[in-house]
Design an enzyme around this catalytic site. Sequence first.
Site, mmCIF file in Angstrom:
data_model
loop_
_atom_site.group_PDB
_atom_site.id
_atom_site.type_symbol
_atom_site.label_atom_id
_atom_site.label_comp_id
_atom_site.label_asym_id
_atom_site.label_seq_id
_atom_site.Cartn_x
_atom_site.Cartn_y
_atom_site.Cartn_z
ATOM 1 C CE1 TYR A 170 3.085 5.441 48.002
ATOM 2 C CE2 TYR A 170 3.054 7.652 48.914
ATOM 3 C CZ TYR A 170 3.198 6.811 47.835
ATOM 4 O OH TYR A 170 3.453 7.345 46.596
ATOM 5 C CB THR A 202 0.410 12.039 42.142
ATOM 6 O OG1 THR A 202 0.830 10.702 41.902
ATOM 7 C CG2 THR A 202 -0.052 12.670 40.853
ATOM 8 C CE LYS A 235 -0.365 4.996 46.891
ATOM 9 N NZ LYS A 235 0.890 5.137 46.169
#
Lengths: 301, 301
Positions: free
Chosen positions: B135, B48, B163
């Site tokens: 991630y 993001t 994640k």
Amino acid sequence: MRTEATTGLSAFPLTPLRDDRVDEHAYVELVERLARSGVDSIGALGSTGSYAYLDRAERRRVAELTVRHAADVPVIVGISALRTSHVRALAHDAQAAGASAVMLAPMSYQPLTADDVVCLYTDVATELSVPMVVYDNPGTTRFDFTPALYARLAELPSVASIKIPPPPPEAEAAREHIARLRAAVPARVGLGVSGDPSAAAALLGGCDCWYSVLAGTLPGPALEIARAALAGDSGEACAASNRLAPLWDLFARHGSLRVVAAVAELLGLAPEDCLPRPLLGLRGRDRAEVETVLTALSLTK
Amino acid sequence: MRTEATTGLSAFPLTPLRDDRVDEHAYVELVERLARSGVDSIGALGSTGSYAYLDRAERRRVAELTVRHAADVPVIVGISALRTSHVRALAHDAQAAGASAVMLAPMSYQPLTADDVVCLYTDVATELSVPMVVYDNPGTTRFDFTPALYARLAELPSVASIKIPPPPPEAEAAREHIARLRAAVPARVGLGVSGDPSAAAALLGGCDCWYSVLAGTLPGPALEIARAALAGDSGEACAASNRLAPLWDLFARHGSLRVVAAVAELLGLAPEDCLPRPLLGLRGRDRAEVETVLTALSLTK
């Protein structure tokens, strides 16, 4: 704007690393070998040249070295990056280095829309004084072009060629597929194939260029296929390609990059462990198999 | 090595650009807003935060600004890059900036093997003095983890959290999915969910962190969901998440990044056209729809 840089056999050399730095000596030898080989152009910093892993200074240097050592062979330089402004900077560097053409893929992190891609190519094209190759490689960019998008991009005057993914392997299906793409873009825009195992079928089926991984490291066998196919000699082109079936099988299993890196290392054309980490080279049994195939195909020198 | 930086609600702000440069003023305001909001950590330079599009100097500066303006809220800094040596340099910068943890995705151009990925995390972990979040985001990295690979990476002492992509949406299926992953890794390693629409189910089903796109721009509604879910209040958590269904629908259609960028622009938190080109922001009808949803959900201030 179709040019000699984007027709015939275009050879994409590795950019070998040694201890995480470009091995300039090995790279120059690869380029000089290609310049002597009879290929029609040299494609620096393609996917095979690990462009995506190199920073701007490294890429500028590689572009300069390629042009300097390519003799009179035209050089295509890959300018792809994730951010448009970085692509523009790389386009500037490539042109300053003397590239005859540039090649741009819609490299992605966030998935791209067709509008994003049109905007990217348009933004970059405005600054180009050399022809551009549109590089359609969904395996690395994860972007799927459509014939309609080819047509939109082909409206840009600098677009000289589209590097298409492998067409279907059967001759007739390949011909039909390429004819559909040809109908979508103006005649001035070339269609070049990537995916070495499909090259013979694609050249026989109407492609005018072969953007070749194999030719960057083993120009000889690629030239055999290309010369026969471009002369319309289907029998000889297919036979030459079929002889390399064990190599195509390795490409399918490991990806062409890791295979040609192993080939270059085995032939002494690149230092050991020449790929950018985290990409590990083929080891153990996989590497022994590459060696076996090279020997069986008499490609060891 | 599970830490407060990797439990609870972690908010991932945009890194807004203005004329292709990081808008530091807007970024600092986003960070200060998050620091005041009550989120448990701030995740700078996540997907993001457009990390993949920024150069090293920009990323160093963003990491420094985040830590400086986060008050006492822990900061996680994304350090992913295509080349291992670049990741190591970014890890150095993030730690020098004062990050409480770093986050690493196996970003790819050439498809990665599991061995490549283990080597990447191992190489980077050796230099870390702060915890690392693994991630797993196949939508952008195009790499698919397996529970077995989670287990291999969890052997690295610096790995504090994984994640994970969104679990199945149904409560029971989510619980079973997360239980299977929990069984694969040591208890000291946390499991955090990404994919905001699944966050309520995932937190209720056993995840201990929510790495949230939404919270980076709209921390209020994300906190409502997170606080209820982490307190085990299934009814309130699901109700709070369901109220945002129109937003989740926009995420599904346009990707969360383009939607939160439009939200931030509409709320005056980011300049117009704040995404890095070639990513185009939502325009016309798509943008009007974001505005309509914000109004309907009373999220306009």
